[in-house]
Design a protein around this motif. Structure first.
Motif, short mmCIF file in Angstrom:
data_model
loop_
_atom_site.label_atom_id
_atom_site.label_comp_id
_atom_site.label_asym_id
_atom_site.label_seq_id
_atom_site.Cartn_x
_atom_site.Cartn_y
_atom_site.Cartn_z
N GLN A 90 3.83 -3.87 13.92
CA GLN A 90 2.94 -3.33 14.95
C GLN A 90 1.48 -3.31 14.52
O GLN A 90 0.60 -3.04 15.34
CB GLN A 90 3.39 -1.91 15.32
N ILE A 91 1.26 -3.63 13.27
CA ILE A 91 -0.11 -3.65 12.77
C ILE A 91 -0.97 -4.65 13.56
O ILE A 91 -2.18 -4.48 13.71
CB ILE A 91 -0.10 -3.97 11.25
N GLN A 92 -0.34 -5.69 14.10
CA GLN A 92 -1.08 -6.69 14.86
C GLN A 92 -1.65 -6.10 16.16
O GLN A 92 -2.65 -6.59 16.67
CB GLN A 92 -0.16 -7.87 15.20
N ASN A 93 -0.99 -5.06 16.69
CA ASN A 93 -1.49 -4.44 17.91
C ASN A 93 -2.54 -3.37 17.64
O ASN A 93 -3.12 -2.83 18.58
CB ASN A 93 -0.33 -3.82 18.69
N CYS A 94 -2.78 -3.06 16.37
CA CYS A 94 -3.82 -2.11 16.00
C CYS A 94 -4.96 -2.81 15.25
O CYS A 94 -6.10 -2.82 15.69
CB CYS A 94 -3.25 -1.00 15.11
N CYS A 95 -4.59 -3.40 14.13
CA CYS A 95 -5.62 -3.94 13.22
C CYS A 95 -6.32 -5.18 13.78
O CYS A 95 -7.51 -5.36 13.55
CB CYS A 95 -4.99 -4.25 11.87
N HIS A 96 -5.58 -6.02 14.48
CA HIS A 96 -6.18 -7.25 14.99
C HIS A 96 -7.27 -6.92 16.03
O HIS A 96 -8.42 -7.37 15.88
CB HIS A 96 -5.11 -8.15 15.59
N PRO A 97 -6.97 -6.12 17.07
CA PRO A 97 -8.05 -5.79 18.01
C PRO A 97 -9.15 -4.95 17.38
O PRO A 97 -10.33 -5.12 17.72
CB PRO A 97 -7.33 -5.02 19.13
N ASN A 98 -8.79 -4.06 16.46
CA ASN A 98 -9.82 -3.27 15.78
C ASN A 98 -10.77 -4.17 14.98
O ASN A 98 -11.97 -3.93 14.93
CB ASN A 98 -9.18 -2.24 14.85
N ALA A 99 -10.21 -5.20 14.35
CA ALA A 99 -11.04 -6.15 13.61
C ALA A 99 -12.02 -6.85 14.54
O ALA A 99 -13.21 -7.01 14.21
CB ALA A 99 -10.15 -7.17 12.90
N LEU A 100 -11.53 -7.27 15.71
CA LEU A 100 -12.39 -7.97 16.66
C LEU A 100 -13.51 -7.07 17.17
O LEU A 100 -14.66 -7.51 17.30
CB LEU A 100 -11.56 -8.50 17.83
N ASN A 131 -4.44 -13.87 20.57
CA ASN A 131 -3.43 -13.59 19.55
C ASN A 131 -3.02 -12.12 19.49
O ASN A 131 -2.24 -11.74 18.61
CB ASN A 131 -3.95 -14.03 18.17
N ILE A 132 -3.53 -11.31 20.41
CA ILE A 132 -3.10 -9.92 20.48
C ILE A 132 -1.78 -9.88 21.25
O ILE A 132 -1.73 -10.29 22.42
CB ILE A 132 -4.16 -9.04 21.19
N PRO A 133 -0.70 -9.41 20.65
CA PRO A 133 0.63 -9.52 21.28
C PRO A 133 0.77 -8.78 22.62
O PRO A 133 1.26 -9.35 23.58
CB PRO A 133 1.57 -8.92 20.22
N LYS A 134 0.33 -7.52 22.68
CA LYS A 134 0.54 -6.72 23.89
C LYS A 134 -0.58 -6.94 24.90
O LYS A 134 -1.76 -6.81 24.57
CB LYS A 134 0.64 -5.23 23.54
N GLU A 135 -0.19 -7.25 26.12
CA GLU A 135 -1.16 -7.55 27.16
C GLU A 135 -2.08 -6.36 27.45
O GLU A 135 -3.29 -6.52 27.65
CB GLU A 135 -0.45 -7.98 28.44
N LYS A 136 -1.50 -5.15 27.46
CA LYS A 136 -2.30 -3.95 27.74
C LYS A 136 -3.35 -3.73 26.65
O LYS A 136 -4.50 -3.40 26.94
CB LYS A 136 -1.40 -2.72 27.84
N VAL A 137 -2.94 -3.92 25.40
CA VAL A 137 -3.87 -3.78 24.28
C VAL A 137 -4.99 -4.82 24.39
O VAL A 137 -6.16 -4.52 24.16
CB VAL A 137 -3.13 -3.93 22.93
N LYS A 138 -4.61 -6.02 24.78
CA LYS A 138 -5.59 -7.09 24.93
C LYS A 138 -6.64 -6.73 25.99
O LYS A 138 -7.85 -6.92 25.79
CB LYS A 138 -4.89 -8.39 25.32
N GLU A 139 -6.19 -6.19 27.11
CA GLU A 139 -7.11 -5.83 28.19
C GLU A 139 -8.05 -4.70 27.78
O GLU A 139 -9.23 -4.73 28.10
CB GLU A 139 -6.32 -5.44 29.44
N ILE A 140 -7.51 -3.71 27.09
CA ILE A 140 -8.36 -2.60 26.60
C ILE A 140 -9.39 -3.13 25.62
O ILE A 140 -10.55 -2.74 25.64
CB ILE A 140 -7.49 -1.50 25.95
N CYS A 141 -8.95 -4.04 24.76
CA CYS A 141 -9.87 -4.63 23.79
C CYS A 141 -11.00 -5.38 24.49
O CYS A 141 -12.18 -5.24 24.12
CB CYS A 141 -9.10 -5.57 22.86
N LYS A 142 -10.67 -6.14 25.51
CA LYS A 142 -11.70 -6.86 26.27
C LYS A 142 -12.70 -5.90 26.89
O LYS A 142 -13.91 -6.13 26.88
CB LYS A 142 -11.04 -7.72 27.36
#
Length: 472
Positions: free
Chosen positions: A407-417, A446-457
């Motif tokens: 699950q680190i990909q759904n936290c650390c990846h968007p946080n890094a971006l 490359n963010i797995p969860k669509e909801k996380v991706k949208e929040i990141c955007k």
């Protein structure tokens, strides 16, 4: 007797066990059937024992070594993706009462400039670091109860966290100071530190005592047992490391992994980070006087096997190493690097005059932070200034469980971006910004969860509007 659950240094780091391990590794370094079985186990992503890893380190079969490298690279991608966390050291003081023969801060060195930053000087230094774009610091100080008492360290931490310049802020302070008491570790925890870092230097007790002839650091057991006291004091993120070049590297490698196994066995969580410094030239220290230096290829192999053996642990490499060496080992497992480092007391705000040299060691990679960030992105890595896990309480076993679950990909990846976006807008050169914007756009996919991706955007757009410090 070797006992990883013991709290006695000579029992969880057993000289006899290490020597038996090295003999076993020598006897089996050409045992391809055993080596294949160890590599198969490593593919399960659950790590290896110090004995299994030592067999791989002893193996010289080129085909098998390449398999180790390929596996290390894949494990790094699986757990850390293509993120590289950025930090800088800040040396507070080089006053020291120890006699470490490999360090220019030793008390008998009468010609190195002795310095200690005042709180006013810390404000200037940290402001300069913030103006580069740094968000994470590692504090360094010599051991001197008179000049560097715990009260001074705590005051420095408080000052650092209070400094806000333009959009800058130091969001995580890691601390690398001498072994101390449970009570003082508790004080550091209450001050809000991230990771407590302490290098063992060498796990060979006889060598340790020869290399540390006097001063409080000469107590091998007290130093080696420091991480247990730190964890007892509530610090659940600790960082291990040895100084490669002081003792035979295979001995150190086994001891380092045994220490990690001990922390796991006693506290239920291994080291948050492992550092891999190599002995370098510094003031009155000539690394050629030590007989155990390792070449770049051996160094790369050590890094790859640490990644395979403790897959969830962050691995740190500093500016001690050249750009070429850092490029090689980042691929094999390193997840954190320093950038634009100064190993002098101060030196970020103003260049230190040559006659006032206070460096602990020579820096090999002298590039600016912007140059390092650009270099990483050109290789396809995401320079991350993220400190979210520490501030969200995802430390110790909570961080490890997140990492192990993927699950680190759904936290650390968007946080890094998002933290990279902050850097690009606030600090980057035009060329670096262009490369970074393209990288962020590509990495959003490359963010797995669509909801996380949208929040990141959404947050990326808010960052463009001037809002800062978003995190999952």
């Amino acid at each position: 007797m070797y006992n990883p659950k013991s709290l006695k240094a000579e029992e969880f780091i057993s000289d006899e066990e290490i020597r038996d391990t090295l003999a076993y590794a020598d006897a089996n370094k050409d045992n391809i059937e055993l080596i294949d079985s160890i590599l198969e186990k490593a593919k399960e992503r659950k790590g290896l024992s110090h004995r299994e890893a030592s067999v791989l380190l002893a193996c010289e079969d080129e085909k098998k070594v390449q398999e180790m490298y390929t596996l290390a690279e894949q494990i790094k991608k699986d757990f850390y993706g293509n993120r590289i966390v950025m930090f800088a050291p800040l040396y507070l003081s080089n006053y020291c009462i120890n006699g470490c023969v490999y360090c220019p801060y030793h008390i008998k060195n009468q010609h190195i400039a002795r310095k200690k930053l005042t709180q006013e000087e810390i404000v200037k230094e940290v402001t300069a670091l913030q103006d580069m774009g740094h968000k994470r610091l590692a504090l360094e100080a010599g051991e001197d109860p008179k000049n560097n008492p715990i009260e001074y360290i705590l005051e420095c931490i408080k000052t650092i966290y209070s400094i806000k310049h333009k959009n800058g802020a130091i969001r995580r302070v890691n601390v690398n100071i001498a072994a101390t008491t449970v009570e003082e570790y508790r004080m550091l925890k209450e001050a809000g530190i991230g990771t407590y870092i302490l290098f063992q230097e060498t796990y060979n007790k006889k060598s340790y005592e020869e290399l540390h002839p006097y001063g409080p650091k000469s107590n091998y057991a007290y130093h080696t047992e420091a991480m247990d006291r730190a964890m007892e004091g509530g610090i659940d993120d600790v960082g291990l490391g040895v100084l490669f070049g002081l003792e035979l590297y295979r001995y150190e490698f086994a001891g380092l992994l045994m220490h990690a196994e001990h922390l796991e066995a006693v506290h239920g969580v291994g080291p948050h980070t492992i550092s891999v410094p190599r002995l370098k030239r510094a003031d009155d220290i000539d690394p050629d006087t030590f007989d155990n230096g390792i070449d770049d290829e051996t160094f790369a192999k050590i890094c790859a096997l640490i990644r395979i053996s403790v897959p969830y642990t962050g691995m740190i490499i500093s500016t001690r190493e050249s750009q070429a060496v850092r490029e090689k080992v980042i691929k094999l497992g390193v997840s954190q690097i320093s950038g634009a480092s100064k190993t002098s007391v101060g030196g970020y705000c103003e260049e230190e005059p040559e006659e006032e040299n206070s460096e602990q060691f020579d820096v090999s990679d002298k590039r600016t932070l912007d140059e390092v960030v650009k270099w990483l992105m050109e290789m396809g890595y995401i320079p991350s200034f993220c400190t979210a896990c520490y501030r969200e309480g995802r430390t110790g076993d909570r961080f490890m469980s997140l990492c192990k679950s993927g699950q680190i990909q759904n936290c650390c990846h968007p946080n890094a971006l998002m933290t990279l976006k902050e850097y690009l807008i606030d600090y980057a050169s035009e060329d670096t910004r262009k490369i970074g914007e393209a990288l962020i756009e590509a990495e959003l996919g490359n963010i797995p969860k669509e909801k996380v991706k949208e929040i990141c955007k959404e947050n990326l757009l808010k960052i463009e509007q001037g809002i800062r410090d978003f995190r999952f």
